[in-house]
Design a protein around this motif. Structure first.
Motif, PDB file in Angstrom:
ATOM      1  N   GLU A  13       0.808  -1.146  -0.019  1.00 48.24           N
ATOM      2  CA  GLU A  13      -0.031  -0.102  -0.087  1.00 48.24           C
ATOM      3  C   GLU A  13       0.934   1.229  -0.038  1.00 48.24           C
ATOM      4  N   ALA A  14       1.894   1.273   0.742  1.00 47.42           N
ATOM      5  CA  ALA A  14       2.798   2.419   0.836  1.00 47.42           C
ATOM      6  C   ALA A  14       3.440   2.769  -0.596  1.00 47.42           C
ATOM      7  N   VAL A  15       3.944   1.842  -1.219  1.00 49.77           N
ATOM      8  CA  VAL A  15       4.548   1.898  -2.696  1.00 49.77           C
ATOM      9  C   VAL A  15       3.258   2.428  -3.536  1.00 49.77           C
ATOM     10  N   ARG A  16       2.214   1.693  -3.565  1.00 50.00           N
ATOM     11  CA  ARG A  16       1.103   2.189  -4.449  1.00 50.00           C
ATOM     12  C   ARG A  16       0.778   3.599  -4.210  1.00 50.00           C
ATOM     13  N   ARG A  17       0.438   4.055  -2.932  1.00 50.32           N
ATOM     14  CA  ARG A  17       0.282   5.324  -2.587  1.00 50.32           C
ATOM     15  C   ARG A  17       1.405   6.290  -2.913  1.00 50.32           C
ATOM     16  N   ALA A  18       2.372   5.992  -2.626  1.00 53.18           N
ATOM     17  CA  ALA A  18       3.627   6.886  -2.966  1.00 53.18           C
ATOM     18  C   ALA A  18       3.636   7.196  -4.679  1.00 53.18           C
ATOM     19  N   ASN A  19       3.143   6.278  -5.390  1.00 55.31           N
ATOM     20  CA  ASN A  19       3.333   6.461  -6.862  1.00 55.31           C
ATOM     21  C   ASN A  19       1.942   6.912  -7.508  1.00 55.31           C
ATOM     22  N   GLU A  20       0.798   7.304  -6.666  1.00 58.62           N
ATOM     23  CA  GLU A  20      -0.285   7.530  -7.005  1.00 58.62           C
ATOM     24  C   GLU A  20      -0.464   8.996  -7.508  1.00 58.62           C
ATOM     25  N   THR A  21       0.442  10.107  -7.198  1.00 57.96           N
ATOM     26  CA  THR A  21       0.301  11.268  -7.875  1.00 57.96           C
ATOM     27  C   THR A  21       0.812  11.333  -9.276  1.00 57.96           C
ATOM     28  N   PRO A  22       0.440  12.518  -9.650  1.00 60.56           N
ATOM     29  CA  PRO A  22       1.131  12.754 -11.158  1.00 60.56           C
ATOM     30  C   PRO A  22       2.452  13.058 -11.152  1.00 60.56           C
ATOM     31  N   TYR A  23       3.163  13.392 -10.258  1.00 64.22           N
ATOM     32  CA  TYR A  23       4.515  13.595 -10.052  1.00 64.22           C
ATOM     33  C   TYR A  23       5.350  12.603 -10.026  1.00 64.22           C
ATOM     34  N   GLY A  24       6.746  12.780 -10.120  1.00 61.17           N
ATOM     35  CA  GLY A  24       7.579  11.812 -10.046  1.00 61.17           C
ATOM     36  C   GLY A  24       9.114  12.314  -9.997  1.00 61.17           C
ATOM     37  N   LEU A  25       9.249  13.416  -8.945  1.00 61.15           N
ATOM     38  CA  LEU A  25      10.532  14.134  -8.989  1.00 61.15           C
ATOM     39  C   LEU A  25      11.433  13.433  -7.938  1.00 61.15           C
ATOM     40  N   SER A  26      11.038  13.319  -6.760  1.00 61.12           N
ATOM     41  CA  SER A  26      11.781  12.865  -5.693  1.00 61.12           C
ATOM     42  C   SER A  26      10.793  12.052  -4.546  1.00 61.12           C
ATOM     43  N   ALA A  27      11.344  11.405  -3.891  1.00 64.35           N
ATOM     44  CA  ALA A  27      10.802  10.521  -2.738  1.00 64.35           C
ATOM     45  C   ALA A  27      12.037  10.197  -1.716  1.00 64.35           C
ATOM     46  N   SER A  28      11.627   9.643  -0.421  1.00 64.95           N
ATOM     47  CA  SER A  28      12.499   9.254   0.528  1.00 64.95           C
ATOM     48  C   SER A  28      11.652   8.117   1.337  1.00 64.95           C
ATOM     49  N   ILE A  29      12.452   7.144   1.759  1.00 66.70           N
ATOM     50  CA  ILE A  29      12.083   6.060   2.532  1.00 66.70           C
ATOM     51  C   ILE A  29      12.838   6.135   3.739  1.00 66.70           C
ATOM     52  N   TRP A  30      12.126   5.742   4.875  1.00 66.58           N
ATOM     53  CA  TRP A  30      12.687   5.643   6.207  1.00 66.58           C
ATOM     54  C   TRP A  30      12.583   4.416   6.807  1.00 66.58           C
ATOM     55  N   THR A  31      13.628   3.656   7.028  1.00 71.36           N
ATOM     56  CA  THR A  31      13.610   2.262   7.489  1.00 71.36           C
ATOM     57  C   THR A  31      15.073   1.791   8.065  1.00 71.36           C
ATOM     58  N   THR A  32      14.887   0.730   8.799  1.00 73.06           N
ATOM     59  CA  THR A  32      16.201   0.291   9.306  1.00 73.06           C
ATOM     60  C   THR A  32      16.261  -1.081   8.806  1.00 73.06           C
ATOM     61  N   ASP A  33      15.519  -1.420   8.079  1.00 69.50           N
ATOM     62  CA  ASP A  33      15.430  -3.086   7.158  1.00 69.50           C
ATOM     63  C   ASP A  33      16.412  -2.870   6.262  1.00 69.50           C
ATOM     64  N   ALA A  34      17.652  -3.464   6.057  1.00 60.94           N
ATOM     65  CA  ALA A  34      18.659  -3.423   4.688  1.00 60.94           C
ATOM     66  C   ALA A  34      17.990  -3.653   3.571  1.00 60.94           C
TER      67      ALA A  34
END
Length: 494
Positions: free
Chosen positions: A411-432
């Protein structure tokens, strides 16, 4: 609630204004028309100056000057171009304080932002100087028997550059440095709202450049920008601006089939998983979501946080945002959030906050305009933002961060990609494994992991989808502003 700091001091006395004329063929020139555009100090709303509304004829004169200068400039060696770019960097550094004050006064930038812009301007000229001498191509060889192939890289020609109001000096440098390094000439249109630092830049470095190699025409996009886009002698138009501006440029450029380089808007998702360092993420959003008062196309303004930690993260973010020092940049070097650039933009941002609340968002801190002079909006966090609403999908471009929740990684990936833009993003996790895997699934030109809005001139910057195409910075920018040519020589001996 943040308190606003005001002052009667001024950063830009009238005597320090740059020459308020077009720069064409190696000299400032009085405009042909008496029509002007007001340039204001957004911290007070007071008029700083008036600049000319350039005409089609003035654009044509500038393009003719750039065309005349092209043959000699393109024949200079990479070393000679590099030496000149190094001299430009030195001049920028020598006049750094002056340029920074102009950026602050005209754009409402806090000193820390303006100083960073000027430092970045000098560095992109230094990087491009080195890059000019470091092109590598496919090796010459006989790819067909008895025929030797050589790959040449050539400049495109005259480039039209259109620069936005939010980074009038830095974004101009992102264009100018690689354009010149690759052997092109150019005509640049600064934003009519923030043209002063580019005019001062030409005062500072103009004598270093051969006449016609760089030209500046001030005015409105509908006239100056449109003429550059449609001009038959302009080989490429490079724009940093809004999606609407990009569409207009691409349409106007279509008839002549010229290249178009577009760096447009963004709605960068900040995806925070339950295993993330939440305190570090909140600090990161404090920096990346509100830098330059959120008037930043790569800003981390749309938080998607796992539902199990959303309440804790929002609390931490509110604490961070509540600590901002808001005020007139002239009121102290510790001011962190300045005004928005104009009355019109201020009205749009305030309206966006009101719309978000009407669509169900909750104001966690901030929430609207700051009373008094200037175009100030309180640093704002909106929680409980729902997918599909305007706040979740449209660029606000102000000191506003929205918070949404998700339940699963898919769901996080789908929602991150659902806007018409695609310039930048970030992911915050400690899972390598997640840190390596998920950036490949995010449809953005830059994806940061456990950081956001960390830029370097050595690596490319640009977007996908509605954020445009083409790359600024790095060797990729020089490639964008050049073309390859295949020369094949028959050396068969009979």
């Amino acid at each position: 609630m943040n308190q606003i700091r005001r002052t009667d001091e001024t950063l830009l006395p009238a005597g320090e204004l740059p020459t308020l004329q077009h720069y064409i063929d190696g000299a400032f020139r009085a405009p042909a028309s008496d029509e002007t555009v007001a340039v204001v100090n957004p911290a007070t709303g007071d008029e700083l100056a008036r600049v000319a509304r350039g005409t089609v004829d003035e654009v044509d004169t500038a393009v003719a000057a750039a065309s005349a200068a092209l043959p000699a400039w393109r024949e200079t060696t990479p070393k000679d171009r590099a030496d000149l770019l190094f001299h430009i960097a030195e001049r920028v550094e020598k006049h750094a304080a002056e340029l920074s004050r102009i950026e602050s006064a005209n754009g409402g930038k806090p000193a820390m932002v303006a100083d960073d812009d000027v430092a970045g301007t000098a560095d992109i000229f230094r990087f491009s100087a080195g890059a000019a001498r470091a092109f590598t191509e496919q090796g010459a060889g006989d790819y067909v028997a008895d025929h030797t192939s050589i790959i040449l890289r050539e400049p495109l020609g005259v480039i039209g550059a259109i620069v936005p109001w939010n980074y009038p000096l830095l974004m101009a440098a992102w264009k100018i440095a690689p354009i010149l390094a690759a052997g092109n000439t150019l005509v640049l249109k600064p934003s009519e709202q923030t043209p002063l630092s580019m005019l001062k830049f030409m005062e500072i470095v103009g004598d270093l450049l051969p006449a016609g190699v760089m030209n500046v025409v001030t005015g409105r996009g509908s006239v100056v920008g449109n003429r550059l886009s449609e001009h038959p002698d302009v080989a490429m138009v490079a724009l940093t601006g809004s999606v609407g501006s990009g569409q207009a440029v691409a349409t106007a450029a279509g008839d002549s089939l010229k290249r178009v380089h577009l760096e447009l808007g963004g709605k960068a998702p900040v995806v925070i998983f339950s295993d993330a360092d939440l305190a570090a993420a909140a600090e990161g959003v404090r920096e990346a979501g509100y830098w330059n008062s959120g008037q930043e196309c790569g800003a981390g303004t749309r938080v998607l946080v796992h539902e199990s930690v959303a309440e804790e993260f929002t609390k931490l973010l509110v604490e961070q945002v509540s600590s901002f020092i808001v005020g007139d940049p002239a009121a102290g070097e510790d001011v962190e959030i300045g005004p928005l650039v104009s009355q019109g933009h201020f009205d749009r941002v305030v309206a966006a906050i009101d719309t978000a609340v009407a669509e169900g968002a909750t104001v966690a801190v901030g929430g609207g305009a700051v009373e008094g002079a200037g175009y100030f909006v309180a640093p704002t966090v909106l929680s409980g933002v729902q997918p599909g609403t305007a706040a979740a999908s449209e660029e606000i471009f102000g000191p506003v961060v929205t918070v949404e929740t998700f339940s699963t990684e898919d769901e996080a990936v789908r929602r991150a990609n659902e806007t018409p833009y695609g310039l930048s993003a970030s992911i915050w996790t400690t899972d390598a494994a997640r840190a390596i895997d998920l950036p490949r699934k995010i449809d953005a030109g830059t994806v940061w992991v456990n950081c956001h809005l960390v830029l370097a001139n050595d690596v490319p910057w640009g977007g996908f989808k509605g954020s445009g195409y083409g790359r600024d910075l790095s060797l990729y920018a020089l490639q964008d502003y050049s073309r390859t040519k295949h020369v094949q020589i028959n050396h068969a001996r009979k």
